[in-house]
Enzyme design. Structure first.
Site, mmCIF file in Angstrom:
data_model
loop_
_atom_site.group_PDB
_atom_site.id
_atom_site.type_symbol
_atom_site.label_atom_id
_atom_site.label_comp_id
_atom_site.label_asym_id
_atom_site.label_seq_id
_atom_site.Cartn_x
_atom_site.Cartn_y
_atom_site.Cartn_z
ATOM 1 N N GLY A 113 0.844 -1.187 0.000
ATOM 2 C CA GLY A 113 0.000 0.000 0.000
ATOM 3 C C GLY A 113 0.877 1.234 0.000
ATOM 4 O O GLY A 113 2.079 1.144 0.299
ATOM 5 N N GLN A 144 3.195 9.985 1.737
ATOM 6 C CA GLN A 144 4.474 9.256 1.738
ATOM 7 C C GLN A 144 5.340 9.612 0.539
ATOM 8 O O GLN A 144 6.535 9.316 0.535
ATOM 9 C CB GLN A 144 4.229 7.738 1.753
ATOM 10 C CG GLN A 144 3.611 7.248 3.058
ATOM 11 C CD GLN A 144 3.441 5.747 3.039
ATOM 12 O OE1 GLN A 144 2.484 5.246 2.480
ATOM 13 N NE2 GLN A 144 4.390 5.019 3.616
ATOM 14 N N CYS A 190 5.877 -0.125 7.790
ATOM 15 C CA CYS A 190 5.560 1.060 6.991
ATOM 16 C C CYS A 190 6.796 1.461 6.207
ATOM 17 O O CYS A 190 7.907 1.507 6.755
ATOM 18 C CB CYS A 190 5.131 2.203 7.908
ATOM 19 S SG CYS A 190 4.646 3.687 7.011
ATOM 20 N N LEU A 191 6.601 1.781 4.945
ATOM 21 C CA LEU A 191 7.729 2.181 4.098
ATOM 22 C C LEU A 191 8.363 3.483 4.592
ATOM 23 O O LEU A 191 9.512 3.775 4.259
ATOM 24 C CB LEU A 191 7.264 2.343 2.651
ATOM 25 C CG LEU A 191 6.860 1.027 1.959
ATOM 26 C CD1 LEU A 191 6.149 1.327 0.640
ATOM 27 C CD2 LEU A 191 8.078 0.142 1.725
ATOM 28 N N HIS A 230 -4.522 1.365 7.330
ATOM 29 C CA HIS A 230 -3.169 1.931 7.490
ATOM 30 C C HIS A 230 -2.978 3.109 6.530
ATOM 31 O O HIS A 230 -2.435 4.157 6.917
ATOM 32 C CB HIS A 230 -2.159 0.806 7.250
ATOM 33 C CG HIS A 230 -0.715 1.196 7.252
ATOM 34 N ND1 HIS A 230 0.185 0.722 8.183
ATOM 35 C CD2 HIS A 230 0.012 1.995 6.418
ATOM 36 C CE1 HIS A 230 1.383 1.216 7.924
ATOM 37 N NE2 HIS A 230 1.315 1.996 6.850
ATOM 38 N N GLU A 231 -3.446 2.950 5.288
ATOM 39 C CA GLU A 231 -3.283 4.026 4.289
ATOM 40 C C GLU A 231 -4.166 5.230 4.614
ATOM 41 O O GLU A 231 -3.731 6.377 4.488
ATOM 42 C CB GLU A 231 -3.592 3.514 2.878
ATOM 43 C CG GLU A 231 -2.765 2.326 2.411
ATOM 44 C CD GLU A 231 -1.288 2.428 2.719
ATOM 45 O OE1 GLU A 231 -0.766 3.549 2.824
ATOM 46 O OE2 GLU A 231 -0.653 1.372 2.895
ATOM 47 N N HIS A 240 -2.673 7.364 7.185
ATOM 48 C CA HIS A 240 -1.644 8.280 6.654
ATOM 49 C C HIS A 240 -2.261 9.603 6.191
ATOM 50 O O HIS A 240 -1.645 10.659 6.336
ATOM 51 C CB HIS A 240 -0.917 7.644 5.465
ATOM 52 C CG HIS A 240 0.230 6.741 5.816
ATOM 53 N ND1 HIS A 240 1.313 7.169 6.554
ATOM 54 C CD2 HIS A 240 0.494 5.451 5.490
ATOM 55 C CE1 HIS A 240 2.188 6.167 6.673
ATOM 56 N NE2 HIS A 240 1.709 5.105 6.042
HETATM 57 O O1 GNR Z 1 4.094 -2.516 2.585
HETATM 58 C C1 GNR Z 1 3.433 -2.381 3.615
HETATM 59 N N1 GNR Z 1 3.121 -3.480 4.340
HETATM 60 C C2 GNR Z 1 2.200 -3.473 5.365
HETATM 61 C C3 GNR Z 1 2.150 -4.571 6.209
HETATM 62 C C4 GNR Z 1 1.236 -4.621 7.232
HETATM 63 C C5 GNR Z 1 0.366 -3.595 7.422
HETATM 64 C C6 GNR Z 1 0.402 -2.473 6.602
HETATM 65 C C7 GNR Z 1 1.304 -2.426 5.576
HETATM 66 S S1 GNR Z 1 1.327 -1.049 4.526
HETATM 67 C C8 GNR Z 1 3.020 -1.043 4.078
HETATM 68 C C9 GNR Z 1 3.307 0.044 3.059
HETATM 69 C C10 GNR Z 1 3.056 1.393 3.685
HETATM 70 O O2 GNR Z 1 3.804 1.933 4.450
HETATM 71 N N2 GNR Z 1 1.926 1.969 3.397
HETATM 72 O O3 GNR Z 1 1.601 3.142 3.942
HETATM 73 NI NI NI Z 2 2.674 3.221 5.836
#
Ligand code: GNR
Ligand code: NI
Length: 163
Positions: free
Chosen positions: A45, A50, A90-91, A132-133, A136
């Site tokens: 995601g 980001q 999270c990236l 999660h997205e 953000h």
């Molecule tokens: O790549 C991602 N893996 C992930 C694993 C578990 C829960 C959420 C994520 S999202 C993350 C990419 C990211 O930072 N998206 O905002």
């Molecule tokens: Ni993230």
């Protein structure tokens, strides 16, 4: 397709509340570039802040073969059900991971890449990822769902590793 730079914590854009946007050619291009950037990372995601943009745009693809891209503009969670605990990363916070509890199912409304209103029901990993997205877009990171003690421990480890 352009690969965009991913902003890392503590970049202030990750704490910004992003603005709703109308669909446009510019937003369609942003979606395409975000999907490309997500696949290259690799991640499941990605949210616009980001990549340095304060607009309410997210992308995701939790399929094994990366064949099911999802893009949503102005996404809103309109219903939730159940509970799931999942190990998130999270990236924008590379190298740290933690178990986060969230609703296991979500119903989400938004616009697709064509600007059409869509509703989507997601569960398990896709539900986790979309929440999660959407977090953000509100300046919220997965570490914010942890206790102060756990968050501080992880941030200490992160700062040590980022130097
Ligand atoms: O790549 C991602 N893996 C992930 C694993 C578990 C829960 C959420 C994520 S999202 C993350 C990419 C990211 O930072 N998206 O905002
Ligand atoms: Ni993230």
């Amino acid at each position: 397709m352009n690969k965009l730079d991913i902003k890392l914590y503590p970049d202030e854009i990750l704490r910004t509340r992003c603005k709703p946007t109308e669909m446009s050619d510019e937003i369609a291009t942003l979606i395409d570039d975000m999907l490309y950037t997500m696949y290259e990372a690799p991640g499941i995601g990605l949210a616009a802040p980001q990549v340095g943009r304060d607009v309410r745009v997210i992308v995701a693809d939790v399929s094994e073969d990366k064949s099911q891209p999802i893009a949503l503009v102005n996404p809103e969670i309109i219903a939730t059900d159940g509970e799931i605990v999942y190990e998130e990363g999270c990236l924008s916070l590379p190298g740290i991971y933690a178990q986060v509890r969230r609703p296991a199912k979500v119903k989400i409304r938004g616009l697709n890449r064509d600007g059409q209103p869509v509703e989507l029901e997601a569960e398990d990993l896709l539900a986790v990822c979309l929440q999660h997205e959407i977090d953000h877009l509100n300046g919220v990171l997965f570490i914010d769902h942890l206790s102060t003690l756990k968050r501080n421990r992880l941030l200490h480890k992160y700062r040590k590793e980022q130097l």
